[in-house]
Design a protein around this motif. Sequence first.
Motif, PDB file in Angstrom:
ATOM      1  N   ALA A  72       0.816  -1.209   0.000  1.00 29.76           N
ATOM      2  CA  ALA A  72       0.000   0.000   0.000  1.00 29.76           C
ATOM      3  C   ALA A  72       0.854   1.264   0.000  1.00 29.76           C
ATOM      4  CB  ALA A  72      -0.929  -0.016   1.215  1.00 29.76           C
ATOM      5  N   VAL A  73       1.929   1.263   0.761  1.00 31.49           N
ATOM      6  CA  VAL A  73       2.759   2.460   0.902  1.00 31.49           C
ATOM      7  C   VAL A  73       3.457   2.825  -0.409  1.00 31.49           C
ATOM      8  CG1 VAL A  73       4.856   3.351   2.008  1.00 31.49           C
ATOM      9  CG2 VAL A  73       3.093   2.228   3.381  1.00 31.49           C
ATOM     10  N   LEU A  74       3.866   1.832  -1.177  1.00 39.73           N
ATOM     11  CA  LEU A  74       4.733   2.081  -2.336  1.00 39.73           C
ATOM     12  C   LEU A  74       4.023   2.057  -3.683  1.00 39.73           C
ATOM     13  CD1 LEU A  74       7.820  -0.022  -1.169  1.00 39.73           C
ATOM     14  CD2 LEU A  74       7.553   2.467  -1.113  1.00 39.73           C
ATOM     15  N   LEU A  75       2.709   1.875  -3.710  1.00 42.91           N
ATOM     16  CA  LEU A  75       2.005   1.779  -4.990  1.00 42.91           C
ATOM     17  C   LEU A  75       2.146   3.041  -5.836  1.00 42.91           C
ATOM     18  CD1 LEU A  75      -1.308  -0.100  -4.102  1.00 42.91           C
ATOM     19  CD2 LEU A  75       0.260  -0.683  -5.960  1.00 42.91           C
ATOM     20  N   ILE A  76       1.947   4.204  -5.245  1.00 44.35           N
ATOM     21  CA  ILE A  76       2.031   5.445  -6.019  1.00 44.35           C
ATOM     22  C   ILE A  76       3.455   5.681  -6.503  1.00 44.35           C
ATOM     23  CG2 ILE A  76       1.862   7.954  -5.838  1.00 44.35           C
ATOM     24  CD1 ILE A  76      -0.622   7.584  -4.148  1.00 44.35           C
ATOM     25  N   THR A  77       4.428   5.352  -5.659  1.00 45.51           N
ATOM     26  CA  THR A  77       5.825   5.474  -6.083  1.00 45.51           C
ATOM     27  C   THR A  77       6.122   4.530  -7.243  1.00 45.51           C
ATOM     28  OG1 THR A  77       6.468   6.035  -3.829  1.00 45.51           O
ATOM     29  CG2 THR A  77       8.219   5.316  -5.315  1.00 45.51           C
ATOM     30  N   GLY A  78       5.618   3.300  -7.167  1.00 47.84           N
ATOM     31  CA  GLY A  78       5.804   2.357  -8.263  1.00 47.84           C
ATOM     32  C   GLY A  78       5.197   2.864  -9.558  1.00 47.84           C
ATOM     33  N   ALA A 405      -0.183   6.614 -15.366  1.00 49.33           N
ATOM     34  CA  ALA A 405       0.545   6.087 -14.206  1.00 49.33           C
ATOM     35  C   ALA A 405       0.058   6.733 -12.917  1.00 49.33           C
ATOM     36  CB  ALA A 405       2.039   6.301 -14.382  1.00 49.33           C
ATOM     37  N   ASP A 406      -0.093   8.067 -12.940  1.00 46.50           N
ATOM     38  CA  ASP A 406      -0.553   8.768 -11.739  1.00 46.50           C
ATOM     39  C   ASP A 406      -1.946   8.300 -11.342  1.00 46.50           C
ATOM     40  OD1 ASP A 406       1.794  10.122 -11.878  1.00 46.50           O
ATOM     41  OD2 ASP A 406       0.935  12.084 -12.298  1.00 46.50           O
ATOM     42  N   ALA A 407      -2.854   8.247 -12.318  1.00 48.33           N
ATOM     43  CA  ALA A 407      -4.233   7.847 -12.018  1.00 48.33           C
ATOM     44  C   ALA A 407      -4.292   6.403 -11.543  1.00 48.33           C
ATOM     45  CB  ALA A 407      -5.109   8.025 -13.258  1.00 48.33           C
ATOM     46  N   GLY A 408      -3.529   5.527 -12.195  1.00 44.82           N
ATOM     47  CA  GLY A 408      -3.533   4.120 -11.811  1.00 44.82           C
ATOM     48  C   GLY A 408      -2.998   3.913 -10.405  1.00 44.82           C
ATOM     49  N   GLY A 409      -1.874   4.561 -10.092  1.00 41.93           N
ATOM     50  CA  GLY A 409      -1.309   4.426  -8.759  1.00 41.93           C
ATOM     51  C   GLY A 409      -2.237   4.955  -7.689  1.00 41.93           C
ATOM     52  N   LEU A 410      -2.885   6.088  -7.961  1.00 44.18           N
ATOM     53  CA  LEU A 410      -3.809   6.671  -6.998  1.00 44.18           C
ATOM     54  C   LEU A 410      -5.003   5.749  -6.756  1.00 44.18           C
ATOM     55  CD1 LEU A 410      -4.756   9.070  -5.274  1.00 44.18           C
ATOM     56  CD2 LEU A 410      -5.810  10.031  -7.353  1.00 44.18           C
TER      57      LEU A 410
END
Length: 478
Positions: A72-78, A405-410
């Motif tokens: 959960a913590v690293l999804l947006i970074t990924g 990428a931004d939308a998917g990670g969010l």
Amino acid sequence: MTQTTDLPGTVPDRGPRNGPGRLMLALLLLGQFMAILDVNIVNVALPTMRADLHASGAGLQLVVAGYIISYAVLLITGARLGDIAGNRRMYHLGLAAFTVTSLACGLAPSTWTLVGFRFLQGAGAALMTPQVMSMIQRNFTGAARARALGVYSAVIAGGIVAGQVAGGLLVSAGLLGSGWRAVFLVNVPIGAALLLAGPRLLPADRGPRGGRLDLPGLATLSPAVLLLVVPLILGHELGWPLWGWASLAASAAFLAVFAAVERRVAAGGGRPLISGRVLRAPRLAVACAVLVLAPCTWAAFLFTTTLHLQGDLGMSPLRSGLAFVPCVTAFGLVGLSWQRLPARWHGRAVPAGFAVAAAGYLCVGPLADGGPRYLVLTTVIGAGLGVMPVVMTTALRHVPAEDAADAGGLMLTLMQIGQVTGVATVGTLFLTLAGDGGSTRHAEYGTGWALAAAAVFAAVWGAALARGGTARAAGPGT
């Protein structure tokens, strides 16, 4: 309306029924399926793990929670790393890390080495899975994209249930005396096969790449998510200690700091970790509210119902997992077939689906007998929640492909937080009502009402989403 831009290499209106698109989607979603599977596959193996490793209760909690926390913590970074370095490259790197750490988990000699490898396994999954939605957004358009998102949603829902079933099967089979280790080792041959097939089936990264990772944003968002997720996962088992409430308050403070940092990064000409353009995309904020509430009810329903099936009804872990197959099947069928409805009904399908799920949740208590009526009820709930792909299609329809990428990670992060929140809140209510050695049937009544309330809120937000436009299957470039 914001137009999405098809990048070079986009597959125009091609979907899972056509050769290259079907194989590419299958490879992406199999990686996604493994990552979701590993959230729950460990649960059934915990008793044998405790006996073999002489694990403490805290150690077992961290074996389960470590993966979810780092994921959960690293999804947006990924997601952002995929946007910087290339989605295919990051998918392969995340898949390789996930495969290697799965092997390490399966060979772990002690509880605490297993806990450490579980954190690393979650990090690999967080690097791999955001690329799936990004590559769907970049390489599919129109009706093909909607179909791909339908399969994607079914994989996420099915992976949660399949984890319980697969865990029971693998532990019961005792392949080569592997016991609990099989739930991790099963990922190794699958991951290796995907790594071999990936270079042939996944399109090369194209379009503009590069840039820098927003380190100030990462330094404030990661602790914000961490401080939110940890107490939600561990709170009930530890009796909701004071540090947990302090952690939740600190999470809100870090989110406020993150927002200020992101505004400063954008004002200085940098690219924030979450693009402001994404946050301003029409209907995305409304869709995100639904993407928190719906997984919240789904995960809590699976958690509490599993406890009831194995509690008062005395089902084995394997049988209780199989009891959800009709529910997941209905979820998948609705997700894959909603486009066949007349276009004017697409927007109405979202609030209608969640209203159906809410009605089903109200009947959970009265019908919680595990018989045919109960299976029909869970099937109705699955069908109602099957409108999730409509929500995702509507949200992504207004997001430019370069912001995928931004939308998917969010969205992935919010869905994960929704699941954790549902288990923490509704799960705590269920366990409180059941008490020590109490009736889980009685607890089902209270949790049914709580789940229905959350589903009603999802229906309300779904109605707001429908007023903003439907998720029609648009042509290329839309």
